[in-house]
Design a protein around this motif. Structure first.
Motif, mmCIF file in Angstrom:
data_model
loop_
_atom_site.group_PDB
_atom_site.id
_atom_site.type_symbol
_atom_site.label_atom_id
_atom_site.label_comp_id
_atom_site.label_asym_id
_atom_site.label_seq_id
_atom_site.Cartn_x
_atom_site.Cartn_y
_atom_site.Cartn_z
ATOM 1 N N VAL A 81 0.832 -1.202 0.000
ATOM 2 C CA VAL A 81 0.000 0.000 0.000
ATOM 3 C C VAL A 81 0.873 1.260 0.000
ATOM 4 O O VAL A 81 1.808 1.391 0.781
ATOM 5 N N GLY A 82 0.533 2.156 -0.930
ATOM 6 C CA GLY A 82 1.236 3.434 -1.030
ATOM 7 C C GLY A 82 2.480 3.405 -1.889
ATOM 8 O O GLY A 82 3.080 4.445 -2.151
ATOM 9 N N LYS A 83 2.854 2.233 -2.361
ATOM 10 C CA LYS A 83 4.086 2.114 -3.140
ATOM 11 C C LYS A 83 3.792 2.051 -4.635
ATOM 12 O O LYS A 83 2.728 1.621 -5.064
ATOM 13 N N SER A 84 4.778 2.461 -5.422
ATOM 14 C CA SER A 84 4.679 2.347 -6.876
ATOM 15 C C SER A 84 4.931 0.900 -7.272
ATOM 16 O O SER A 84 5.448 0.096 -6.481
ATOM 17 N N TRP A 85 4.583 0.578 -8.522
ATOM 18 C CA TRP A 85 4.824 -0.784 -9.009
ATOM 19 C C TRP A 85 6.318 -1.118 -8.960
ATOM 20 O O TRP A 85 6.687 -2.237 -8.633
ATOM 21 N N ASP A 86 7.175 -0.150 -9.273
ATOM 22 C CA ASP A 86 8.623 -0.403 -9.231
ATOM 23 C C ASP A 86 9.094 -0.716 -7.807
ATOM 24 O O ASP A 86 9.888 -1.626 -7.595
ATOM 25 N N GLU A 87 8.589 0.039 -6.833
ATOM 26 C CA GLU A 87 8.950 -0.224 -5.440
ATOM 27 C C GLU A 87 8.462 -1.596 -5.003
ATOM 28 O O GLU A 87 9.192 -2.353 -4.350
ATOM 29 N N VAL A 88 7.229 -1.924 -5.380
ATOM 30 C CA VAL A 88 6.659 -3.224 -5.008
ATOM 31 C C VAL A 88 7.458 -4.358 -5.632
ATOM 32 O O VAL A 88 7.728 -5.369 -4.996
ATOM 33 N N ARG A 89 7.854 -4.185 -6.889
ATOM 34 C CA ARG A 89 8.633 -5.216 -7.568
ATOM 35 C C ARG A 89 9.968 -5.454 -6.851
ATOM 36 O O ARG A 89 10.418 -6.587 -6.718
#
Length: 151
Positions: A81-89
């Motif tokens: 939650v709150g993160k970009s797709w790049d951060e999540v990846r």
């Protein structure tokens, strides 16, 4: 901290996420709804994601299965939650490394509570359980990026 005491803390943390995740439930208007099943043990996850400005604005899951799959879904939701797709990846990749036995990843503070699942690396049949929600999130990203509308 003594190893057995640390194991007990980790076990309690997994049970806490399993029993009372604040991310369990449904979203009113999700951008993606992804069902994911582990046919080996019967774990099921239904992941719902809503994105705003290429960031995960809301996430919820439902389903049933072992404590590992359900706790991992809770922990994944908390970190996404709150993160970009790049951060999540980046987090997903690090979690995957840990689940496959990378000792350095198991000490990475960026994984937070998810480090409690490091012992899954010693249980190869449970790796899929721990990865189920992450695999669903990966599918959600693909669906959202493709522009496929949720029906």
């Amino acid at each position: 901290m003594e190893r057995s005491a640390l194991d007990a803390v980790y076990q309690e943390l997994i049970l806490k996420h399993y029993r009372s995740s604040r991310f369990r439930g449904e979203l009113d208007a999700p951008d993606a709804v992804i069902p994911m099943r582990n046919p080996v043990c019967g774990d099921d996850i239904l992941l719902q994601v809503r994105v705003d400005d290429d960031r995960i604005a809301e996430i919820r899951f439902s389903g049933h299965g072992c404590a590992i799959s359900q706790a991992a879904a809770s922990m994944m939701s908390e970190h996404a939650v709150g993160k970009s797709w790049d951060e999540v990846r980046g987090i997903s990749d690090r979690f995957r490394e840990m689940i496959h036995g990378d000792e350095t990843a198991s000490r990475d503070k960026k994984l937070g509570d998810m480090r409690a699942l490091a012992g899954v690396a010693k249980l190869p049949r449970r790796v899929k359980c721990a990865m189920l929600a992450w695999d669903a999130l990966d599918e959600a990203e693909k669906k959202i990026r493709s522009g496929e509308p949720e029906s």
